[in-house]
Design an enzyme around this catalytic site. Structure first.
Site, PDB file in Angstrom:
ATOM      1  N   GLY A 121      14.474  64.671  67.064  1.00 37.07           N
ATOM      2  CA  GLY A 121      15.858  65.713  66.458  1.00 37.07           C
ATOM      3  C   GLY A 121      16.165  66.237  66.373  1.00 37.07           C
ATOM      4  O   GLY A 121      16.404  68.642  65.994  1.00 37.07           O
ATOM      5  N   ALA A 122      16.556  66.826  68.040  1.00 37.59           N
ATOM      6  CA  ALA A 122      16.581  69.324  68.746  1.00 37.59           C
ATOM      7  C   ALA A 122      17.881  69.432  68.163  1.00 37.59           C
ATOM      8  O   ALA A 122      17.888  70.425  68.799  1.00 37.59           O
ATOM      9  CB  ALA A 122      15.753  68.836  70.197  1.00 37.59           C
ATOM     10  N   THR A 166      19.885  69.548  65.522  1.00 37.26           N
ATOM     11  CA  THR A 166      19.970  70.622  64.599  1.00 37.26           C
ATOM     12  C   THR A 166      18.997  71.283  63.712  1.00 37.26           C
ATOM     13  O   THR A 166      18.017  70.499  64.468  1.00 37.26           O
ATOM     14  CB  THR A 166      20.463  69.792  64.218  1.00 37.26           C
ATOM     15  OG1 THR A 166      19.797  69.736  62.720  1.00 37.26           O
ATOM     16  CG2 THR A 166      21.879  68.840  63.854  1.00 37.26           C
ATOM     17  N   GLY A 167      19.086  72.286  63.116  1.00 36.11           N
ATOM     18  CA  GLY A 167      18.148  73.046  62.273  1.00 36.11           C
ATOM     19  C   GLY A 167      17.618  73.443  62.783  1.00 36.11           C
ATOM     20  O   GLY A 167      17.176  74.238  63.871  1.00 36.11           O
ATOM     21  N   ILE A 168      15.693  73.072  62.570  1.00 36.29           N
ATOM     22  CA  ILE A 168      14.301  73.354  62.818  1.00 36.29           C
ATOM     23  C   ILE A 168      14.317  72.894  64.345  1.00 36.29           C
ATOM     24  O   ILE A 168      13.762  73.877  65.417  1.00 36.29           O
ATOM     25  CB  ILE A 168      13.593  73.122  61.905  1.00 36.29           C
ATOM     26  CG1 ILE A 168      13.834  73.786  60.921  1.00 36.29           C
ATOM     27  CG2 ILE A 168      12.368  73.505  62.372  1.00 36.29           C
ATOM     28  CD1 ILE A 168      12.700  73.021  59.902  1.00 36.29           C
ATOM     29  N   GLY A 169      14.240  71.848  64.415  1.00 34.10           N
ATOM     30  CA  GLY A 169      14.515  71.206  65.424  1.00 34.10           C
ATOM     31  C   GLY A 169      14.711  71.628  67.138  1.00 34.10           C
ATOM     32  O   GLY A 169      14.576  72.516  67.777  1.00 34.10           O
ATOM     33  N   SER A 173       5.074  68.188  55.172  1.00 36.91           N
ATOM     34  CA  SER A 173       5.939  69.223  54.228  1.00 36.91           C
ATOM     35  C   SER A 173       5.152  69.184  52.630  1.00 36.91           C
ATOM     36  O   SER A 173       4.587  68.680  53.045  1.00 36.91           O
ATOM     37  CB  SER A 173       7.547  68.882  53.774  1.00 36.91           C
ATOM     38  OG  SER A 173       7.683  69.492  52.811  1.00 36.91           O
ATOM     39  N   TYR A 183      10.113  60.286  49.643  1.00 42.65           N
ATOM     40  CA  TYR A 183      10.249  61.235  50.563  1.00 42.65           C
ATOM     41  C   TYR A 183       8.751  61.791  51.086  1.00 42.65           C
ATOM     42  O   TYR A 183       7.896  61.688  52.273  1.00 42.65           O
ATOM     43  CB  TYR A 183      10.458  62.368  50.301  1.00 42.65           C
ATOM     44  CG  TYR A 183      11.379  64.003  51.548  1.00 42.65           C
ATOM     45  CD1 TYR A 183      11.494  63.285  52.748  1.00 42.65           C
ATOM     46  CD2 TYR A 183      10.457  64.518  51.305  1.00 42.65           C
ATOM     47  CE1 TYR A 183      11.740  64.736  54.163  1.00 42.65           C
ATOM     48  CE2 TYR A 183      10.430  66.127  52.509  1.00 42.65           C
ATOM     49  CZ  TYR A 183      11.163  65.651  53.652  1.00 42.65           C
ATOM     50  OH  TYR A 183      10.885  66.864  54.340  1.00 42.65           O
TER      51      TYR A 183
END
Length: 298
Positions: A27-28, A30-33, A156, A181
């Protein structure tokens, strides 16, 4: 910017270089990735972006190469909701890469409507836990050959929202997006503990973490009023750059060389819930995960 980052992560920053090291980040794109990939690329690592959406990933790759001055960034197809895709990805990595020093299990799906993966698992448990569990299993020999190496599971604080329902792991008796989740994130922490025990003395260490509340695409499934609430409280949520700091800390901090199995937040060890420290449940979950994926992992 720095003062805000310091508010969350203390004074942590590191000049550690990663030249001649290979990193895989799921998941690189978008976002944190993506911010994690940007940071590790700047440190000189070969970065493998493992992504489902290749078009998005290619455009992120272009941006990261330009920004970091590092041309050694590649995109590979990985759909964590399909074990065939996970196996194909791992086969390619095992064949083409001579080493993998850091595996960052970052991709995630959050509070989506009920759906199932290609293999019939509830989507959040399937992607966030089982997909990464299988990926780690398939890359473990290469990680062991590349020691010292690290495995990082992005969990999380939401692990406190759920329990592990061994008798209804796919939420078929009743589905709450939030609880499912939470269950998937609790599974990340439990399996980090179990894996650390199994890898004692191997030179491979494992970490789980809470990145902080980040305004990222994970929120795309939330209802409008909740999205508005998130925006209202945004002074207290982190930017993706801040959100990535604890992942980066777990990937590069030299002091963690001799630590394994722990849970981190704000670039420091953190407390997880009592359920997340239950070794008996961790063992049962491990056995169930292996059974669901038809793998033998002692």
């Amino acid at each position: 910017m720095h003062s805000i980052r310091n508010f969350f992560c203390g004074q942590w920053s590191s000049s550690v270089r990663l030249d001649n090291k290979t990193v895989i980040i799921t998941g690189a794109n978008t976002g944190i990735g993506k911010e994690t990939a940007r940071d590790l690329a700047r440190r000189g690592a070969r970065v493998i972006m493992a992504c489902r959406d290749l078009e998005k990933a290619e455009s992120a790759r272009g941006e990261l190469m330009e920004d970091s001055g590092n041309q050694n960034i590649v995109v590979k197809k990985l759909d964590l909701s399909d074990t065939k895709s996970i196996r194909a990805f791992a086969e390619l990595i095992n064949k083409e890469e001579k080493q993998v020093n850091i595996l960052i299990n970052n991709a995630g799906i959050m509070m989506c409507p009920y759906s199932k993966t290609a293999d019939g698992f509830e989507m959040q448990f399937g992607v966030n836990h089982l997909g990464h569990f299988l990926l780690t299993y398939l890359l473990l020999d290469l990680l062991k050959k590349s020691t010292p190496s690290r495995i990082i599971n992005v969990a999380s604080v939401a692990h406190t929202w759920g329990s592990i329902h061994l008798d209804d792991i796919n939420s078929e008796k009743g589905y709450s997006p939030r609880r499912a989740y939470g269950q998937s994130k609790l599974a990340n922490i439990l399996c980090t503990r179990s894996l650390a025990k199994r890898l004692q003395g191997s030179g491979v260490t494992v970490y789980s973490l809470h990145p902080g509340v980040v305004q990222s695409e994970l929120f795309r499934n939330l209802s409008k009023p909740v999205q508005i609430a998130v925006k209202v409280f945004s002074p207290f949520t982190k930017t993706t750059i801040q959100g990535a700091q604890t992942t980066i800390y777990c990937a590069v901090e030299p002091e963690l060389d001799n630590e394994s199995g722990g849970y981190y937040s704000d670039c420091a060890p953190a407390l997880c819930s009592r359920e997340a420290s239950d070794d008996e449940m961790a063992q049962k979950l491990w056995e169930l995960s292996c059974q669901m994926l038809s793998i033998t992992w002692d």
